[in-house]
Design a protein around this motif. Structure first.
Motif, mmCIF file in Angstrom:
data_model
loop_
_atom_site.group_PDB
_atom_site.id
_atom_site.type_symbol
_atom_site.label_atom_id
_atom_site.label_comp_id
_atom_site.label_asym_id
_atom_site.label_seq_id
_atom_site.Cartn_x
_atom_site.Cartn_y
_atom_site.Cartn_z
ATOM 1 N N SER A 19 0.830 -1.191 0.000
ATOM 2 C CA SER A 19 0.000 0.000 0.000
ATOM 3 C C SER A 19 0.870 1.248 0.000
ATOM 4 O O SER A 19 2.072 1.177 0.269
ATOM 5 C CB SER A 19 -0.892 -0.036 1.244
ATOM 6 O OG SER A 19 -1.114 1.239 1.739
ATOM 7 N N GLY A 58 -3.692 -2.322 0.637
ATOM 8 C CA GLY A 58 -2.853 -2.284 -0.553
ATOM 9 C C GLY A 58 -3.124 -3.414 -1.520
ATOM 10 O O GLY A 58 -3.606 -4.473 -1.139
ATOM 11 N N PRO A 59 -2.789 -3.194 -2.818
ATOM 12 C CA PRO A 59 -2.910 -4.258 -3.809
ATOM 13 C C PRO A 59 -1.813 -5.263 -3.510
ATOM 14 O O PRO A 59 -0.797 -4.896 -2.937
ATOM 15 C CB PRO A 59 -2.621 -3.525 -5.123
ATOM 16 C CG PRO A 59 -1.690 -2.449 -4.728
ATOM 17 C CD PRO A 59 -2.096 -2.017 -3.348
ATOM 18 N N CYS A 87 -7.347 -0.030 -3.252
ATOM 19 C CA CYS A 87 -6.281 -0.822 -3.865
ATOM 20 C C CYS A 87 -6.489 -2.309 -3.610
ATOM 21 O O CYS A 87 -6.353 -3.136 -4.497
ATOM 22 C CB CYS A 87 -4.929 -0.411 -3.300
ATOM 23 S SG CYS A 87 -4.518 1.271 -3.648
ATOM 24 N N GLY A 92 -7.233 -0.075 -7.415
ATOM 25 C CA GLY A 92 -7.164 1.375 -7.248
ATOM 26 C C GLY A 92 -6.330 2.031 -8.315
ATOM 27 O O GLY A 92 -6.440 1.691 -9.498
ATOM 28 N N TYR A 95 -4.328 -0.164 -10.772
ATOM 29 C CA TYR A 95 -5.126 -1.120 -11.533
ATOM 30 C C TYR A 95 -4.354 -1.630 -12.752
ATOM 31 O O TYR A 95 -3.807 -0.848 -13.529
ATOM 32 C CB TYR A 95 -6.429 -0.450 -11.975
ATOM 33 C CG TYR A 95 -7.376 -1.358 -12.715
ATOM 34 C CD1 TYR A 95 -7.979 -2.430 -12.052
ATOM 35 C CD2 TYR A 95 -7.666 -1.152 -14.058
ATOM 36 C CE1 TYR A 95 -8.843 -3.262 -12.710
ATOM 37 C CE2 TYR A 95 -8.530 -1.989 -14.728
ATOM 38 C CZ TYR A 95 -9.117 -3.046 -14.053
ATOM 39 O OH TYR A 95 -9.979 -3.882 -14.702
ATOM 40 N N CYS A 117 -10.223 5.991 -0.685
ATOM 41 C CA CYS A 117 -8.810 6.131 -1.048
ATOM 42 C C CYS A 117 -8.247 7.384 -0.407
ATOM 43 O O CYS A 117 -8.122 8.391 -1.052
ATOM 44 C CB CYS A 117 -8.630 6.200 -2.556
ATOM 45 S SG CYS A 117 -6.890 6.241 -3.056
#
Lengths: 143, 343
Positions: A19, A58-59, A87, A92, A95, A117
């Motif tokens: 993140s 986070g992603p 994310c 997010g 992406y 976000c």
């Protein structure tokens, strides 16, 4: 052994899977005197072994995939997973980035999503209430 | 030689049942005090804080959770350590006078025995840390041992100088009384034996003991062994579920026992003779409540206030505080008491 004791004593492990730190700061804000989630018995713990809730921000970057899985397995049952921030929900601003393994729910099962976000502290507290509702529904479904 | 006296069966049953009741009551009040402590700390930090019953909920929840034993751990040691830690902490409650009454096993052990018994929970704690194979836990366990060795000396100085001063009076009696027995300490409180210099010295010893209590309870300025933010839980890092719950309970009982020890050594007064209540039952209730107030005062100063006011020391600073600073301070207290005797 009641559900009330479980849901009013959630210990949270905070897991950052790549993140930008925005959500992490909002999570810290939830613990400050202004929002003070300790009044609901929620505590931030340092080890997934102590945790009831995994708070994932986070992603998930490719490097983190085995680690996320491992931390999920290290957490003792019963456990909840909460994703905080856009994310973790769908990528997010990152992406379809080349280094992503995908949103959190493609790696581990997720119970509650908190969009934003970053999400406001109120939204994070609301998501805890949503988790309680989910726990109650699960209990009714079982009994 | 028969330690249990004439009626071996009756006394044995009394001791077994009494231990169970004492440990239960000690645990319940310990958890209540932990809840009050968390609430007060939260209020001092400008927060609302958890409800007072929170520790009960935590314990219930931990019992519901899965207990994981890591692959690399020495599993029998890893499982045994929490039990040893809880049992040795509970053992303290049997030797320390609680609720204004005599200690259950008060006839079999004195304050010096307590000094040794206090080592055992920390040792079990460290053994659990070493057995769990995590580097964080190993570092935590090493730190626990260092802290244990650091506060042992000031603790011993405080208790021994108290007994030494009381012994000056009680060894003259016929028959001489053991000055380290809690009954003797309660009969001849230090404050009525010494002059002004001795009172200053005793206050210094009380201060030493309060700081040691904070370290014994592994509370914030001295919680280097757990250190949530740097060691991720330290010794406890691999513990979960039931095993974690046992450590949680042991910690609570140890804090309660340690505060009761300070009360028994330095505030051994009862309220009922002062107020003039004659009935045994009523006097027992009044003394019991007064005991709770005294323990609360000790806990509030040694845990809540210090915990709120200070940040965590580094491990080297913890050792310095105990080995150098607190030892010197307690020796000054001892010298003042000795000088008071000569003047």
């Amino acid at each position: 052994m009641s559900l009330k004791a479980f849901k009013r004593a959630l210990w949270v492990y905070h897991l950052n899977t790549g993140s930008c730190n925005g959500c992490d700061i909002e999570i810290l804000a939830v613990l400050t005197p202004r929002y003070d989630v300790e009044r609901f018995g929620i505590m931030l713990v340092g080890s997934p072994r102590h945790a009831d809730v995994l708070l994932v921000t986070g992603p998930v970057v490719k490097q983190m995939v085995p680690r996320v899985k491992r931390i999920y397995e290290q957490t003792p049952d019963p456990k909840l997973v909460m994703v905080v921030g856009n994310c973790g929900i769908e990528g997010g601003v990152f992406y379809e980035s080349y280094n992503l393994a995908g949103p959190v729910d493609q790696i581990i099962p997720v119970d509650v999503y908190v969009p934003g976000c970053p999400p406001r502290p109120e939204a994070i507290i609301h998501s805890v209430v949503m988790a309680w509702v989910k726990l109650e529904k699960a209990e009714q479904g079982v009994s | 030689m028969n330690l249990l006296g004439e009626n071996i069966w009756i006394n044995g049953v009394i001791i077994i049942v009494g231990s169970a009741v004492l440990v239960f009551i000690g645990g319940v009040f310990g958890m209540l005090y932990r809840g009050i402590d968390r609430k007060l700390v939260a209020h001092m930090q400008g927060r609302v804080g958890p409800p007072i019953v929170q520790p009960f909920r935590d314990v219930q929840k931990l019992l519901m959770k899965e207990s994981i034993i890591p692959d690399g751990a020495v599993s029998w040691l890893f499982t045994a350590a929490p039990f040893i830690c809880l049992i040795t902490s509970a053992l303290l409650l049997l030797y320390i006078p609680l609720f204004g009454l005599q200690a259950l096993l008060g006839g079999f052990g004195d304050a010096l025995l307590i000094v040794y018994l206090l080592i055992l929970p920390s040792l079990a704690f460290a053994v659990g840390g070493f057995a769990s194979s995590s580097p964080y836990a190993t570092v935590g366990a090493q730190r626990e041992m260092v802290v244990l060795m650091s506060y042992e000396f000031p603790l011993a100085v405080a208790i021994v100088s108290l007994g030494w001063r009381i012994g000056h009076v009680t060894t003259q009696l016929t028959p001489p009384a053991n000055p380290f027995m809690f009954s003797t300490i309660a009969e001849y409180p230090i404050w009525s034996l010494v002059g002004p210099l001795g009172i200053i010295g005793s206050l210094i010893l009380v201060f030493t003991l309060l700081v040691v209590t904070s370290g014994k309870g592994a509370k914030v300025p001295f919680d280097v062994a757990e250190a949530e933010t740097e060691l991720a839980g330290g010794i406890l890092v691999e513990y979960s579920g039931r095993n974690l719950c046992l450590f949680y309970l042991a910690d609570i009982i140890k804090a309660f026992a340690m505060s009761s020890l300070v009360v028994a050594l330095f505030i051994p007064y009862n309220l009922s003779p002062l107020v003039g209540i004659g009935t045994p039952v009523l006097a027992g209730i009044v003394d019991g409540l007064f005991f709770l107030v005294k323990v609360f005062a000790v806990m509030f100063i040694s845990m809540s206030v210090i915990r709120t006011a200070m940040a965590r020391f580094k491990i080297s600073q913890v050792s310095w505080v105990y080995i150098i600073a607190m030892t010197l301070i307690s020796l000054v207290g001892l010298i003042l008491i000795a000088v008071d005797l000569m003047v």
